[in-house]
Design an enzyme around this catalytic site. Structure first.
Site, PDB file in Angstrom:
ATOM      1  N   HIS A  25      -8.147  11.772 -22.252  1.00  0.00           N
ATOM      2  CA  HIS A  25      -7.808  10.737 -23.230  1.00  0.00           C
ATOM      3  C   HIS A  25      -9.106  10.303 -23.884  1.00  0.00           C
ATOM      4  O   HIS A  25     -10.042   9.876 -23.202  1.00  0.00           O
ATOM      5  CB  HIS A  25      -7.122   9.540 -22.571  1.00  0.00           C
ATOM      6  CG  HIS A  25      -6.697   8.522 -23.571  1.00  0.00           C
ATOM      7  ND1 HIS A  25      -6.982   7.194 -23.425  1.00  0.00           N
ATOM      8  CD2 HIS A  25      -6.040   8.641 -24.746  1.00  0.00           C
ATOM      9  CE1 HIS A  25      -6.498   6.536 -24.472  1.00  0.00           C
ATOM     10  NE2 HIS A  25      -5.923   7.400 -25.280  1.00  0.00           N
ATOM     11  N   LYS A  74     -14.834   5.926 -19.604  1.00  0.00           N
ATOM     12  CA  LYS A  74     -13.839   4.870 -19.416  1.00  0.00           C
ATOM     13  C   LYS A  74     -13.640   4.585 -17.932  1.00  0.00           C
ATOM     14  O   LYS A  74     -13.193   3.504 -17.566  1.00  0.00           O
ATOM     15  CB  LYS A  74     -12.497   5.281 -20.022  1.00  0.00           C
ATOM     16  CG  LYS A  74     -12.495   5.381 -21.524  1.00  0.00           C
ATOM     17  CD  LYS A  74     -11.086   5.703 -21.967  1.00  0.00           C
ATOM     18  CE  LYS A  74     -10.974   6.047 -23.406  1.00  0.00           C
ATOM     19  NZ  LYS A  74      -9.575   6.292 -23.784  1.00  0.00           N
ATOM     20  N   GLN A  91     -18.369  16.490 -20.687  1.00  0.00           N
ATOM     21  CA  GLN A  91     -19.410  16.417 -21.715  1.00  0.00           C
ATOM     22  C   GLN A  91     -19.461  17.709 -22.525  1.00  0.00           C
ATOM     23  O   GLN A  91     -19.540  17.672 -23.758  1.00  0.00           O
ATOM     24  CB  GLN A  91     -20.792  16.168 -21.096  1.00  0.00           C
ATOM     25  CG  GLN A  91     -21.879  16.211 -22.140  1.00  0.00           C
ATOM     26  CD  GLN A  91     -23.288  16.128 -21.607  1.00  0.00           C
ATOM     27  OE1 GLN A  91     -24.191  15.905 -22.402  1.00  0.00           O
ATOM     28  NE2 GLN A  91     -23.534  16.291 -20.326  1.00  0.00           N
TER      29      GLN A  91
END
Length: 183
Positions: A25, A74, A91
């Site tokens: 997400h 997050k 990443q």
């Protein structure tokens, strides 16, 4: 609102890709380095918080992707393995997906040098497949950037879905959804 104000407004995108613990997400904010997105980018980089240390996404060491992309977690790393999934495949997926967006013109070559990108990225602490985390994050950021460029979602789609919200973690019961349609 003037044309210059609209042109300097950050582009915001969102996308959720995949299922289960390896889903991705991503929320994106793309804008000129001299505007609010650039200010937010620099501020976030300079003010990390416990467990959430923003970093510049790289395609390989010493080769940051363009536009310069700030990867913001997050979910704080819950374990060494979770941290490795964040700093490794997530990443790499984000960096490759941003480069994909530039390659296909979602982000122009000019914007690649003049803009800053913030990517808020969720990697589930239970994720267990580096390749799925990579693939889902690459697709999620590419799609989030395309959605932002196209100003998606359209308001009619939002209004049509307001009585039947759903996400991977919750869907209201049919009874509750029906009772809310009257308001």
């Amino acid at each position: 609102m003037t044309e210059a104000t609209v042109a300097s407004a950050p582009q915001i995108g969102e996308c959720f890709v995949g299922t289960g613990v390896n889903a991705a997400h991503i929320n994106t904010v793309l804008g000129h380095r001299s505007g609010p997105a650039g200010t937010a980018w620099a501020t976030a980089l300079a003010t990390p918080s416990a467990g959430h240390v923003p970093f510049v996404a790289v395609l390989r060491p010493s080769l940051p992707v363009k536009p310069l992309t700030l990867f913001v977690t997050k979910a704080a790393p819950a374990s060494d393995d979770h941290g490795l999934l964040i700093w490794g495949p997530a990443q790499a997926g984000v960096a490759a997906g941003v480069a994909d967006a530039v390659a296909v013109g979602t982000i122009s070559a000019e914007e690649a040098d003049s803009h800053a990108l913030i990517a808020a990225v969720w990697v589930n602490p239970s994720a267990d497949s580096a390749d799925e985390v990579y693939r889902n994050n690459r697709e999620a950021i590419r799609t989030a950037l395309a959605n932002g460029a196209a100003h998606l979602p359209h308001l009619d789609e939002v209004l049509a879905a307001r009585h039947s919200p759903s996400n991977p973690f919750y869907t209201p019961s049919a009874e509750l959804a029906e009772s809310q349609q009257e308001s």
